[in-house]
Design a protein around this motif. Structure first.
Motif, mmCIF file in Angstrom:
data_model
loop_
_atom_site.group_PDB
_atom_site.id
_atom_site.type_symbol
_atom_site.label_atom_id
_atom_site.label_comp_id
_atom_site.label_asym_id
_atom_site.label_seq_id
_atom_site.Cartn_x
_atom_site.Cartn_y
_atom_site.Cartn_z
ATOM 1 N N LEU A 3 -32.944 -2.510 59.146
ATOM 2 C CA LEU A 3 -33.356 -3.475 60.159
ATOM 3 C C LEU A 3 -33.553 -2.796 61.513
ATOM 4 O O LEU A 3 -34.540 -3.055 62.219
ATOM 5 N N LEU A 4 -32.636 -1.923 61.893
ATOM 6 C CA LEU A 4 -32.760 -1.234 63.172
ATOM 7 C C LEU A 4 -34.017 -0.370 63.217
ATOM 8 O O LEU A 4 -34.706 -0.298 64.247
ATOM 9 N N GLU A 5 -34.331 0.275 62.102
ATOM 10 C CA GLU A 5 -35.530 1.111 62.053
ATOM 11 C C GLU A 5 -36.796 0.260 62.138
ATOM 12 O O GLU A 5 -37.791 0.664 62.761
ATOM 13 N N ALA A 6 -36.770 -0.923 61.542
ATOM 14 C CA ALA A 6 -37.910 -1.829 61.631
ATOM 15 C C ALA A 6 -38.107 -2.297 63.068
ATOM 16 O O ALA A 6 -39.239 -2.361 63.569
ATOM 17 N N TRP A 7 -37.022 -2.642 63.730
ATOM 18 C CA TRP A 7 -37.109 -3.042 65.138
ATOM 19 C C TRP A 7 -37.602 -1.895 66.011
ATOM 20 O O TRP A 7 -38.396 -2.094 66.921
ATOM 21 N N ARG A 8 -37.115 -0.684 65.733
ATOM 22 C CA ARG A 8 -37.546 0.488 66.514
ATOM 23 C C ARG A 8 -39.043 0.744 66.323
ATOM 24 O O ARG A 8 -39.759 1.044 67.283
ATOM 25 N N ALA A 9 -39.535 0.615 65.101
ATOM 26 C CA ALA A 9 -40.951 0.851 64.814
ATOM 27 C C ALA A 9 -41.849 -0.164 65.493
ATOM 28 O O ALA A 9 -43.044 0.078 65.665
ATOM 29 N N ASN A 10 -41.291 -1.296 65.889
ATOM 30 C CA ASN A 10 -42.068 -2.329 66.558
ATOM 31 C C ASN A 10 -41.796 -2.353 68.059
ATOM 32 O O ASN A 10 -42.290 -3.228 68.765
ATOM 33 N N GLY A 11 -40.991 -1.408 68.555
ATOM 34 C CA GLY A 11 -40.701 -1.348 69.977
ATOM 35 C C GLY A 11 -39.696 -2.366 70.457
ATOM 36 O O GLY A 11 -39.546 -2.574 71.669
ATOM 37 N N GLN A 12 -38.952 -3.005 69.540
ATOM 38 C CA GLN A 12 -37.997 -4.040 69.940
ATOM 39 C C GLN A 12 -36.648 -3.460 70.341
ATOM 40 O O GLN A 12 -35.941 -4.055 71.154
ATOM 41 N N VAL A 13 -36.267 -2.338 69.751
ATOM 42 C CA VAL A 13 -35.102 -1.587 70.220
ATOM 43 C C VAL A 13 -35.568 -0.178 70.553
ATOM 44 O O VAL A 13 -36.547 0.318 69.979
ATOM 45 N N LEU A 14 -34.881 0.457 71.489
ATOM 46 C CA LEU A 14 -35.293 1.754 72.000
ATOM 47 C C LEU A 14 -34.280 2.828 71.620
ATOM 48 O O LEU A 14 -33.106 2.527 71.404
ATOM 49 N N GLY A 15 -34.725 4.055 71.557
ATOM 50 C CA GLY A 15 -33.834 5.147 71.190
ATOM 51 C C GLY A 15 -34.013 5.550 69.741
ATOM 52 O O GLY A 15 -34.781 4.939 68.991
ATOM 53 N N ARG A 16 -33.265 6.589 69.337
ATOM 54 C CA ARG A 16 -33.403 7.129 67.983
ATOM 55 C C ARG A 16 -32.133 7.014 67.152
ATOM 56 O O ARG A 16 -32.189 7.019 65.934
ATOM 57 N N GLU A 17 -30.983 6.952 67.805
ATOM 58 C CA GLU A 17 -29.723 6.931 67.076
ATOM 59 C C GLU A 17 -28.936 5.672 67.437
ATOM 60 O O GLU A 17 -28.899 5.266 68.597
ATOM 61 N N PHE A 18 -28.297 5.091 66.421
ATOM 62 C CA PHE A 18 -27.543 3.850 66.618
ATOM 63 C C PHE A 18 -26.172 4.000 65.957
ATOM 64 O O PHE A 18 -26.086 4.259 64.761
ATOM 65 N N ALA A 19 -25.130 3.851 66.750
ATOM 66 C CA ALA A 19 -23.775 3.948 66.224
ATOM 67 C C ALA A 19 -23.344 2.586 65.684
ATOM 68 O O ALA A 19 -23.380 1.576 66.399
ATOM 69 N N ILE A 20 -22.964 2.549 64.411
ATOM 70 C CA ILE A 20 -22.523 1.312 63.768
ATOM 71 C C ILE A 20 -21.014 1.390 63.566
ATOM 72 O O ILE A 20 -20.514 2.319 62.930
ATOM 73 N N ALA A 21 -20.307 0.422 64.103
ATOM 74 C CA ALA A 21 -18.842 0.415 64.020
ATOM 75 C C ALA A 21 -18.370 -0.729 63.130
ATOM 76 O O ALA A 21 -18.909 -1.835 63.184
ATOM 77 N N LEU A 22 -17.366 -0.440 62.324
ATOM 78 C CA LEU A 22 -16.701 -1.471 61.526
ATOM 79 C C LEU A 22 -15.468 -1.924 62.305
ATOM 80 O O LEU A 22 -14.558 -1.145 62.552
ATOM 81 N N HIS A 23 -15.465 -3.194 62.701
ATOM 82 C CA HIS A 23 -14.383 -3.696 63.551
ATOM 83 C C HIS A 23 -13.985 -5.099 63.102
ATOM 84 O O HIS A 23 -14.796 -6.020 63.104
ATOM 85 N N GLU A 24 -12.725 -5.224 62.670
ATOM 86 C CA GLU A 24 -12.164 -6.521 62.263
ATOM 87 C C GLU A 24 -13.046 -7.237 61.250
ATOM 88 O O GLU A 24 -13.344 -8.425 61.378
ATOM 89 N N GLY A 25 -13.493 -6.493 60.268
ATOM 90 C CA GLY A 25 -14.238 -7.091 59.160
ATOM 91 C C GLY A 25 -15.713 -7.332 59.415
ATOM 92 O O GLY A 25 -16.397 -7.913 58.556
#
Length: 257
Positions: free
Chosen positions: A26-48
């Motif tokens: 999903l993040l890559e799809a948004w990036r390819a459409n210019g909806q999110v910016l940058g190349r790397e995204f940190a995904i954290a697992l927090h409280e389930g």
């Protein structure tokens, strides 16, 4: 630009690998459409739940109306990883980045550098970045090819700015010569954007070197030989040359500024 936190909740047992694959898709799809910016995204697992912070061009960049077919499919596929659609929490405006252009420009240009994360399409009236999802899709439903061109342009820019290896000269060729692959693809993308938006769209041709300031002021357009493209007052305080026939803007060589 704005910072937002996305929260992906699980509705059943899942695995980290399944969740990671679905969220990154999903993040890559948004990036390819210019909806999110940058190349790397940190995904954290927090409280389930899985959480990720993203940089957005506007506070409404992730609205469903902006989603590409790929993004819509990626959202629907979250359920296969036992994830709900993301909840968004807008954290505020990013103080280290530019605001996005909100007014239709009279002309626009492809301009980026290795320090910029924003859209490579800029307003010719203000040089503010134009969110890509505001445009019709350039190819195959989104703007992936334009993002790829931007990534390669930035990589070449970083190499030539470092001036540490022989790769500098190959990178400089890609940035500043009209017979380079990078120019050819970027100039074609420029033409596609102009066709879709009906707005004059220019390509920024990087310039460094030259023998003297006097010769630099007299250099013609490298594509058509136009000797009348010099601008006595630089456009946007940056572009000293503009060829309306070839849709190219360029700077006075950085060696003579």
């Amino acid at each position: 630009m704005f910072v937002s936190e996305l929260r992906f909740d699980c509705f059943a047992d899942t695995t980290i690998s399944l969740a990671e694959q679905a969220i990154n898709n999903l993040l890559e799809a948004w990036r390819a459409n210019g909806q999110v910016l940058g190349r790397e995204f940190a995904i954290a697992l927090h409280e389930g739940s899985f959480r990720v912070r993203v940089l957005l061009p506007e506070d409404h960049s992730l609205a469903n109306r902006h989603n590409s077919p790929w993004a819509k499919q990626a959202i629907s596929q979250l359920s296969q990883a036992k994830l709900l659609a993301p909840r968004e929490k807008l954290l505020g405006q990013d103080i280290n980045s530019e605001i996005s252009c909100s007014e239709p420009p009279s002309w626009q240009l492809l301009y980026t550098s290795y320090v910029h994360m924003c859209s490579p399409l800029r307003s010719g009236d203000s040089l503010l970045p134009i969110p890509l999802y505001q445009l019709p899709a350039t190819f195959n439903g989104d703007h992936k090819q334009l993002i790829r061109w931007q990534t390669e342009w930035q990589a070449c820019d970083e190499l030539q700015m470092a001036s540490a290896t022989a790769a500098e000269f190959a990178a400089l060729h890609e940035l500043s010569d009209i017979d380079s692959d990078l120019f050819r693809r970027g100039w074609d993308l420029r033409g596609r954007i102009e066709y879709l938006t009906k707005t004059p769209t220019y390509y920024y041709l990087y310039r460094v070197g030259g023998k003297s300031r006097e010769q630099e002021l007299q250099r013609p357009c490298p594509r058509c030989g136009n000797h009348h493209w010099y601008q006595p007052e630089p456009l946007l305080e940056l572009f000293h040359f503009r060829c309306d026939n070839c849709r190219i803007v360029s700077n006075l060589s950085w060696d003579f500024q």
